[in-house]
Scaffold this active site. Sequence first.
Site, PDB file in Angstrom:
ATOM      1  N   LYS A 129       2.777   6.608   7.060  1.00  0.00           N
ATOM      2  CA  LYS A 129       2.757   5.982   5.729  1.00  0.00           C
ATOM      3  C   LYS A 129       3.893   6.560   4.912  1.00  0.00           C
ATOM      4  O   LYS A 129       4.351   7.662   5.186  1.00  0.00           O
ATOM      5  CB  LYS A 129       1.430   6.292   5.014  1.00  0.00           C
ATOM      6  CG  LYS A 129       1.103   5.315   3.904  1.00  0.00           C
ATOM      7  CD  LYS A 129       0.399   4.090   4.443  1.00  0.00           C
ATOM      8  CE  LYS A 129       0.256   3.009   3.421  1.00  0.00           C
ATOM      9  NZ  LYS A 129      -0.627   1.932   3.919  1.00  0.00           N
ATOM     10  N   ASP A 169       2.951  -2.230   1.274  1.00  0.00           N
ATOM     11  CA  ASP A 169       1.667  -1.765   0.708  1.00  0.00           C
ATOM     12  C   ASP A 169       1.791  -2.076  -0.783  1.00  0.00           C
ATOM     13  O   ASP A 169       2.585  -2.969  -1.159  1.00  0.00           O
ATOM     14  CB  ASP A 169       1.465  -0.266   1.001  1.00  0.00           C
ATOM     15  CG  ASP A 169       0.023   0.202   0.725  1.00  0.00           C
ATOM     16  OD1 ASP A 169      -0.851  -0.017   1.569  1.00  0.00           O
ATOM     17  OD2 ASP A 169      -0.228   0.779  -0.365  1.00  0.00           O
TER      18      ASP A 169
HETATM   19  P1  NDP Z   1      -0.077  -5.383  -4.376  1.00  0.00           P
HETATM   20  O1  NDP Z   1       0.954  -4.531  -4.962  1.00  0.00           O
HETATM   21  O2  NDP Z   1       0.285  -6.719  -3.854  1.00  0.00           O
HETATM   22  O3  NDP Z   1      -1.284  -5.590  -5.394  1.00  0.00           O
HETATM   23  C1  NDP Z   1      -1.986  -4.502  -5.893  1.00  0.00           C
HETATM   24  C2  NDP Z   1      -3.031  -5.010  -6.869  1.00  0.00           C
HETATM   25  O4  NDP Z   1      -3.902  -3.930  -7.199  1.00  0.00           O
HETATM   26  C3  NDP Z   1      -2.429  -5.499  -8.166  1.00  0.00           C
HETATM   27  O5  NDP Z   1      -3.244  -6.483  -8.720  1.00  0.00           O
HETATM   28  C4  NDP Z   1      -2.426  -4.229  -9.005  1.00  0.00           C
HETATM   29  O6  NDP Z   1      -2.411  -4.469 -10.399  1.00  0.00           O
HETATM   30  C5  NDP Z   1      -3.739  -3.598  -8.586  1.00  0.00           C
HETATM   31  N1  NDP Z   1      -3.640  -2.148  -8.730  1.00  0.00           N
HETATM   32  C6  NDP Z   1      -2.769  -1.327  -8.103  1.00  0.00           C
HETATM   33  N2  NDP Z   1      -2.917  -0.061  -8.517  1.00  0.00           N
HETATM   34  C7  NDP Z   1      -3.902  -0.082  -9.412  1.00  0.00           C
HETATM   35  C8  NDP Z   1      -4.521   0.920 -10.186  1.00  0.00           C
HETATM   36  N3  NDP Z   1      -4.134   2.203 -10.118  1.00  0.00           N
HETATM   37  N4  NDP Z   1      -5.545   0.532 -11.009  1.00  0.00           N
HETATM   38  C9  NDP Z   1      -5.938  -0.770 -11.087  1.00  0.00           C
HETATM   39  N5  NDP Z   1      -5.369  -1.750 -10.368  1.00  0.00           N
HETATM   40  C10 NDP Z   1      -4.376  -1.414  -9.550  1.00  0.00           C
HETATM   41  O7  NDP Z   1      -0.733  -4.496  -3.210  1.00  0.00           O
HETATM   42  P2  NDP Z   1      -1.619  -4.947  -1.970  1.00  0.00           P
HETATM   43  O8  NDP Z   1      -2.447  -6.124  -2.300  1.00  0.00           O
HETATM   44  O9  NDP Z   1      -0.738  -4.993  -0.783  1.00  0.00           O
HETATM   45  O10 NDP Z   1      -2.545  -3.677  -1.787  1.00  0.00           O
HETATM   46  C11 NDP Z   1      -3.837  -3.555  -2.375  1.00  0.00           C
HETATM   47  C12 NDP Z   1      -4.642  -2.531  -1.605  1.00  0.00           C
HETATM   48  O11 NDP Z   1      -4.793  -2.960  -0.245  1.00  0.00           O
HETATM   49  C13 NDP Z   1      -4.051  -1.137  -1.537  1.00  0.00           C
HETATM   50  O12 NDP Z   1      -5.097  -0.191  -1.530  1.00  0.00           O
HETATM   51  C14 NDP Z   1      -3.367  -1.129  -0.175  1.00  0.00           C
HETATM   52  O13 NDP Z   1      -3.236   0.177   0.328  1.00  0.00           O
HETATM   53  C15 NDP Z   1      -4.368  -1.939   0.633  1.00  0.00           C
HETATM   54  N6  NDP Z   1      -3.872  -2.534   1.860  1.00  0.00           N
HETATM   55  C16 NDP Z   1      -2.765  -3.344   1.856  1.00  0.00           C
HETATM   56  C17 NDP Z   1      -2.348  -3.921   3.025  1.00  0.00           C
HETATM   57  C18 NDP Z   1      -1.189  -4.854   3.072  1.00  0.00           C
HETATM   58  O14 NDP Z   1      -0.903  -5.372   4.158  1.00  0.00           O
HETATM   59  N7  NDP Z   1      -0.515  -5.134   1.981  1.00  0.00           N
HETATM   60  C19 NDP Z   1      -3.023  -3.663   4.309  1.00  0.00           C
HETATM   61  C20 NDP Z   1      -4.215  -2.863   4.184  1.00  0.00           C
HETATM   62  C21 NDP Z   1      -4.592  -2.323   2.994  1.00  0.00           C
HETATM   63  P3  NDP Z   1      -1.029  -4.248 -11.197  1.00  0.00           P
HETATM   64  O15 NDP Z   1      -0.124  -5.361 -10.728  1.00  0.00           O
HETATM   65  O16 NDP Z   1      -1.420  -4.350 -12.611  1.00  0.00           O
HETATM   66  O17 NDP Z   1      -0.511  -2.906 -10.812  1.00  0.00           O
HETATM   67  O1  2IT Z   2      -2.700   0.019   4.753  1.00  0.00           O
HETATM   68  C1  2IT Z   2      -2.194  -0.727   5.610  1.00  0.00           C
HETATM   69  O2  2IT Z   2      -2.734  -0.909   6.700  1.00  0.00           O
HETATM   70  C2  2IT Z   2      -0.941  -1.406   5.289  1.00  0.00           C
HETATM   71  N1  2IT Z   2      -0.439  -1.260   4.180  1.00  0.00           N
HETATM   72  C3  2IT Z   2      -0.269  -2.264   6.309  1.00  0.00           C
HETATM   73  C4  2IT Z   2       0.573  -1.439   7.230  1.00  0.00           C
HETATM   74  C5  2IT Z   2       1.428  -2.200   8.202  1.00  0.00           C
HETATM   75  O3  2IT Z   2       2.146  -1.512   8.934  1.00  0.00           O
HETATM   76  O4  2IT Z   2       1.395  -3.427   8.257  1.00  0.00           O
END
Ligand code: NDP
Ligand code: 2IT
Length: 448
Positions: A129, A169
Amino acid sequence: MENATDYIAKVYKKVEQRDPNQVEFLQAVKEFFDTIEPVIARHPKLIEENILERIVEPERIFQFRVPWTDDQGNVQVNRAFRVQFSSAIGPYKGGLRFHPSVNQSIVKFLGFEQIFKNSLTGLPIGGGKGGSDFNPKGKSDFEVMRFCQSFMTELQKYIGPDVDVPAGDIGVGGREIGYLFGQYKKLNGFGAGVLTGKPIPMGGSLARTEATGYGLVYFTDEMLKDAGKSFAGEKVVVSGSGNVAIYAIEKVHQLGGTVIACSDSNGYILDLDGIKVDTVKRLKEVERKRISEYVTEHPTATYVEGSVWELEEEFQIALPSATQNEISGATAEKLVKQGVYAVAEGANMPSDLDAIKVYQTNKVLYGPAKAANAGGVAVSALEMSQNSIRLSWTFEEVDSRLKDIMTDIYVQCRDVAKEYGAEGDFVTGANIAGFLKVSEAMLSQGVL
Ligand code: NDP
Ligand code: 2IT
């Protein structure tokens, strides 16, 4: 030889002494250690070869400076990390997070969980990561570009298609991956396999954008089915409105549920008729606006400042998809009172340790992050496969593989939990199932 319980406690104490301030990392290790006693007790070699102390120590961590110039000509400096946690079963694989909160504890917790998540997918990927405390919010495209170029100028020394393959992420989506890839290419030549989540024209996989959200809902659907339930007719709340949240909402609606609320870090929208996902997509993916704007287009919906978990409506299924520790023990108690009987985690570690206890005490169906959100990295691994064979599969082909992988992950969680005396406890199931493969690989490779 000491018994399993004493061994686990001893290693945890050492981790705590080494990094007393890394609260998120310690939390992730504790959640894992709290479930693995049955497997340590059954396999004494794990103690003899001190697997736990080895698995909690990253193989290596890079920390580096990222200088860049903003649109006003000021030189800015951010701090960045890449943690290469475990290569036991494959090249390091895991996302990059750009968010002001990023520090070593956060990338270590994410990297640690990634080891077991990646193992659960059944694909040959190790755990890693990275990220930076850079905040993309409010920055121009050119600022983001210059930051990404500077970031990659350093990161490219440590990554490669068979070495370490980053992806997105929080704060890192197609735009950022595009800029990062461009800079990698400029320095090293075109190497499709070095990043995943790429835009489609340069070797990205169809369905990678949708994969985490869709996968989360596929996993939850399996968990519901086994309990004689389904999404049909249920009210669902999804936190966040980013990549994971958007495609979770879309899939819930396809399966007959109604998502009544979603959020960003400022507040949440409540739309009892069902969130219009196309509006959220446009606002967030194209216009990069706040979720509060939704109500100007849909006046029957309401916007409330604060956490979405403060809403008072009754609903049945919670899909936290924003960030770590968004649900505390007290919040979990409140959700149970509101009628929530299933929680599945799109975000990484969104429920704190007290919240997990509340789910367990109240027999809430609980799909932990490592298992429930593995669809994103699974399709990243499928993107690597397509890049290796220089072919691209159709959306339907990738989506169908994703569905099979999520079903298989659910079955592993369920069956392994039962085998180790914790029927219905998918945290234990996910941790042990993920750990078995990684620890077997570590044992067969010798002390490294
Ligand atoms: P994005 O940046 O696309 O979206 C994040 C969302 O969460 C936004 O709406 C953001 O609001 C909100 N957010 C982020 N930080 C905070 C905070 N501290 N408090 C409140 N709201 C918050 O990210 P992802 O959708 O990719 O990721 C979301 C979650 O999913 C994370 O935990 C990530 O680790 C996990 N994840 C992502 C994967 C991926 O493939 N993208 C895979 C597996 C897990 P704002 O815009 O206002 O900051
Ligand atoms: O938390 C996660 O699994 C991710 N942000 C996706 C990682 C990846 O390599 O696609």
